[in-house]
Design a protein around this motif. Structure first.
Motif, PDB file in Angstrom:
ATOM      1  N   LEU A  42      -9.560  -8.024   4.211  1.00  0.00           N
ATOM      2  CA  LEU A  42      -8.190  -7.545   4.367  1.00  0.00           C
ATOM      3  C   LEU A  42      -7.215  -8.695   4.088  1.00  0.00           C
ATOM      4  N   LEU A  43      -6.167  -8.410   3.310  1.00  0.00           N
ATOM      5  CA  LEU A  43      -5.215  -9.434   2.905  1.00  0.00           C
ATOM      6  C   LEU A  43      -3.903  -9.325   3.691  1.00  0.00           C
ATOM      7  N   GLU A  44      -3.414 -10.454   4.153  1.00  0.00           N
ATOM      8  CA  GLU A  44      -2.120 -10.543   4.839  1.00  0.00           C
ATOM      9  C   GLU A  44      -1.021 -10.632   3.786  1.00  0.00           C
ATOM     10  N   LYS A  45      -0.059  -9.714   3.851  1.00  0.00           N
ATOM     11  CA  LYS A  45       0.917  -9.574   2.758  1.00  0.00           C
ATOM     12  C   LYS A  45       2.348  -9.971   3.119  1.00  0.00           C
ATOM     13  N   THR A  46       2.526 -10.609   4.263  1.00  0.00           N
ATOM     14  CA  THR A  46       3.880 -10.951   4.716  1.00  0.00           C
ATOM     15  C   THR A  46       4.604 -11.845   3.717  1.00  0.00           C
ATOM     16  N   LYS A  47       3.897 -12.805   3.145  1.00  0.00           N
ATOM     17  CA  LYS A  47       4.536 -13.806   2.279  1.00  0.00           C
ATOM     18  C   LYS A  47       5.175 -13.173   1.050  1.00  0.00           C
ATOM     19  N   ILE A  48       4.459 -12.292   0.354  1.00  0.00           N
ATOM     20  CA  ILE A  48       5.010 -11.689  -0.862  1.00  0.00           C
ATOM     21  C   ILE A  48       6.157 -10.745  -0.536  1.00  0.00           C
ATOM     22  N   LYS A  49       6.079 -10.096   0.634  1.00  0.00           N
ATOM     23  CA  LYS A  49       7.160  -9.182   1.041  1.00  0.00           C
ATOM     24  C   LYS A  49       8.438  -9.962   1.361  1.00  0.00           C
ATOM     25  N   LYS A  50       8.280 -11.084   2.034  1.00  0.00           N
ATOM     26  CA  LYS A  50       9.454 -11.886   2.422  1.00  0.00           C
ATOM     27  C   LYS A  50      10.023 -12.673   1.240  1.00  0.00           C
ATOM     28  N   THR A  51       9.147 -13.236   0.431  1.00  0.00           N
ATOM     29  CA  THR A  51       9.593 -14.101  -0.665  1.00  0.00           C
ATOM     30  C   THR A  51      10.267 -13.313  -1.781  1.00  0.00           C
ATOM     31  N   TYR A  52       9.656 -12.186  -2.146  1.00  0.00           N
ATOM     32  CA  TYR A  52      10.134 -11.425  -3.307  1.00  0.00           C
ATOM     33  C   TYR A  52      10.675 -10.035  -2.965  1.00  0.00           C
ATOM     34  N   ASN A  53      10.735  -9.738  -1.661  1.00  0.00           N
ATOM     35  CA  ASN A  53      11.227  -8.418  -1.236  1.00  0.00           C
ATOM     36  C   ASN A  53      10.447  -7.293  -1.918  1.00  0.00           C
ATOM     37  N   VAL A  54       9.140  -7.486  -2.003  1.00  0.00           N
ATOM     38  CA  VAL A  54       8.250  -6.530  -2.668  1.00  0.00           C
ATOM     39  C   VAL A  54       7.920  -5.373  -1.736  1.00  0.00           C
ATOM     40  N   LEU A  55       7.955  -4.178  -2.276  1.00  0.00           N
ATOM     41  CA  LEU A  55       7.591  -2.984  -1.526  1.00  0.00           C
ATOM     42  C   LEU A  55       6.072  -2.830  -1.552  1.00  0.00           C
ATOM     43  N   VAL A  56       5.484  -2.577  -0.387  1.00  0.00           N
ATOM     44  CA  VAL A  56       4.037  -2.386  -0.300  1.00  0.00           C
ATOM     45  C   VAL A  56       3.763  -1.002   0.291  1.00  0.00           C
ATOM     46  N   PRO A  57       3.465  -0.010  -0.547  1.00  0.00           N
ATOM     47  CA  PRO A  57       3.223   1.341  -0.035  1.00  0.00           C
ATOM     48  C   PRO A  57       1.939   1.437   0.786  1.00  0.00           C
ATOM     49  N   GLU A  58       1.870   2.452   1.630  1.00  0.00           N
ATOM     50  CA  GLU A  58       0.683   2.726   2.427  1.00  0.00           C
ATOM     51  C   GLU A  58      -0.408   3.298   1.520  1.00  0.00           C
ATOM     52  N   TRP A  59      -1.649   2.990   1.794  1.00  0.00           N
ATOM     53  CA  TRP A  59      -2.740   3.291   0.864  1.00  0.00           C
ATOM     54  C   TRP A  59      -2.914   4.782   0.596  1.00  0.00           C
ATOM     55  N   LYS A  60      -2.749   5.614   1.639  1.00  0.00           N
ATOM     56  CA  LYS A  60      -2.930   7.058   1.451  1.00  0.00           C
ATOM     57  C   LYS A  60      -1.855   7.631   0.526  1.00  0.00           C
ATOM     58  N   GLU A  61      -0.655   7.117   0.682  1.00  0.00           N
ATOM     59  CA  GLU A  61       0.474   7.572  -0.154  1.00  0.00           C
ATOM     60  C   GLU A  61       0.207   7.268  -1.629  1.00  0.00           C
ATOM     61  N   SER A  62      -0.271   6.063  -1.905  1.00  0.00           N
ATOM     62  CA  SER A  62      -0.545   5.674  -3.289  1.00  0.00           C
ATOM     63  C   SER A  62      -1.752   6.409  -3.851  1.00  0.00           C
ATOM     64  N   LEU A  63      -2.779   6.590  -3.020  1.00  0.00           N
ATOM     65  CA  LEU A  63      -3.962   7.324  -3.466  1.00  0.00           C
ATOM     66  C   LEU A  63      -3.594   8.753  -3.859  1.00  0.00           C
ATOM     67  N   ALA A  64      -2.741   9.376  -3.069  1.00  0.00           N
ATOM     68  CA  ALA A  64      -2.315  10.750  -3.366  1.00  0.00           C
ATOM     69  C   ALA A  64      -1.618  10.823  -4.725  1.00  0.00           C
ATOM     70  N   LYS A  65      -0.809   9.818  -5.037  1.00  0.00           N
ATOM     71  CA  LYS A  65      -0.094   9.790  -6.323  1.00  0.00           C
ATOM     72  C   LYS A  65      -1.065   9.656  -7.493  1.00  0.00           C
ATOM     73  N   CYS A  66      -2.045   8.787  -7.330  1.00  0.00           N
ATOM     74  CA  CYS A  66      -3.027   8.585  -8.402  1.00  0.00           C
ATOM     75  C   CYS A  66      -3.887   9.828  -8.584  1.00  0.00           C
ATOM     76  N   LEU A  67      -4.332  10.425  -7.475  1.00  0.00           N
ATOM     77  CA  LEU A  67      -5.182  11.607  -7.560  1.00  0.00           C
ATOM     78  C   LEU A  67      -4.450  12.802  -8.171  1.00  0.00           C
ATOM     79  N   LYS A  68      -3.162  12.864  -7.946  1.00  0.00           N
ATOM     80  CA  LYS A  68      -2.364  13.944  -8.547  1.00  0.00           C
ATOM     81  C   LYS A  68      -2.449  13.875 -10.068  1.00  0.00           C
ATOM     82  N   ILE A  69      -2.448  12.634 -10.586  1.00  0.00           N
ATOM     83  CA  ILE A  69      -2.567  12.436 -12.036  1.00  0.00           C
ATOM     84  C   ILE A  69      -3.994  12.722 -12.507  1.00  0.00           C
TER      85      ILE A  69
END
Length: 285
Positions: A255-282
């Motif tokens: 498991l990766l800790e993602k605080t640094k990229i979120k704070k440094t670059y204001n990167v959005l990190v979606p929840e895994w189920k939300e992203s999986l649903a988008k990919c599966l729809k395609i």
């Protein structure tokens, strides 16, 4: 207009960057794969870089066959280590920037907490070892590179866990999936968007960054959700890694800790189920 060279154009991440690149008309993108710039051939890598002279390189090309790497050790090292050493050295000599994609497999999986960027690397398979050697080469050659470690990448492109599960779930009444390897999947489109967020930032802050989707799951839980979201009735059996031996050992916890990229670059990190649903729809359309 900045010239952006993206390696691994036919891979999962490269394909997603191609898809969204038209949203960034201020960049001149050059997409290459092994045919145009074979990473196992250092001479051809240098020749291609000298010919195109990119301002920024997104290094997404890699040898990613984790089990096969245990046999094809030299090829894996050439692509994941020696080519990256060459690319980063070229960037240093030519004043170009580098964004390199690495992996959670550089960790040994013995941690009880999410791995942050400063945790000690200790790969337990050859793929992870070659990727770590690539990271170290970049550190030696460049002081302003961005290195993004990611995990469990999937998309509608290429070969990946999601597409394999869909095929098996449609072919079989039941399948077995390991439940003692913990991490988080990464939808390649989300990672592509994060990279573009970094590219378009006012200040390119160098260093290591971790990126995967939010959450903490096992491969078994991943499979169960693929089955559920796809409306399939396949029975998913949980097994241990010992019951499902592979040529390359996998970290039990990555498991990766993602605080640094979120704070440094204001990167959005979606929840895994939300992203999986988008990919599966395609994939299921």
């Amino acid at each position: 207009m900045s010239r952006i060279l993206v390696t691994g154009a036919q891979g999962q991440l490269g394909s997603e960057i191609i898809k969204i690149s038209k949203e960034y008309p201020t960049f001149d993108f050059i997409f290459v794969d092994m045919e145009e710039m074979p990473l196992e051939d250092i001479t051809k890598v240098i020749a291609f870089l000298d010919k195109t002279v990119p301002d920024i390189i997104i290094s997404a090309g890699a040898y990613t066959a984790v089990d096969k790497a245990e046999i094809e050790k030299e090829l894996a090292d050439q692509v994941n280590h020696l080519a990256i050493d060459t690319i980063s050295h070229w960037c240093s000599n030519n004043g170009s920037k580098l964004i390199h994609i690495s992996t959670d497999y550089i960790f040994d999986g013995t941690s009880k907490l999410p791995y942050n960027e400063n945790d000690i690397a200790a790969p337990i398979n050859w793929y992870g070892e070659t990727k770590r050697r690539g990271e170290l080469s970049i550190e030696r050659n460049l002081n302003d590179a961005v290195i993004i470690r990611t995990s469990w990448v999937y998309s509608e492109y290429g070969n990946n866990f999601v597409k394999t599960m869909l095929r098996l779930m449609n072919e079989r009444e039941s399948i077995s999936v390991v439940n003692d390897q913990i991490g988080t999947p990464t939808y390649a489109l989300d990672l592509a968007k994060a990279i573009m967020k970094i590219l378009t930032s006012d200040n390119l802050v160098p260093g290591f960054f971790h990126y995967s989707n939010e959450g903490e799951i096992s491969w078994y839980e991943f499979a169960v959700e693929i089955n559920r979201l796809s409306g399939l009735n396949c029975i998913i059996n949980a097994v241990t890694s010992d019951q499902f031996p592979t040529a390359a050992k996998r970290p039990n916890f990555s498991l990766l800790e993602k605080t640094k990229i979120k704070k440094t670059y204001n990167v959005l990190v979606p929840e895994w189920k939300e992203s999986l649903a988008k990919c599966l729809k395609i994939l299921n359309s």
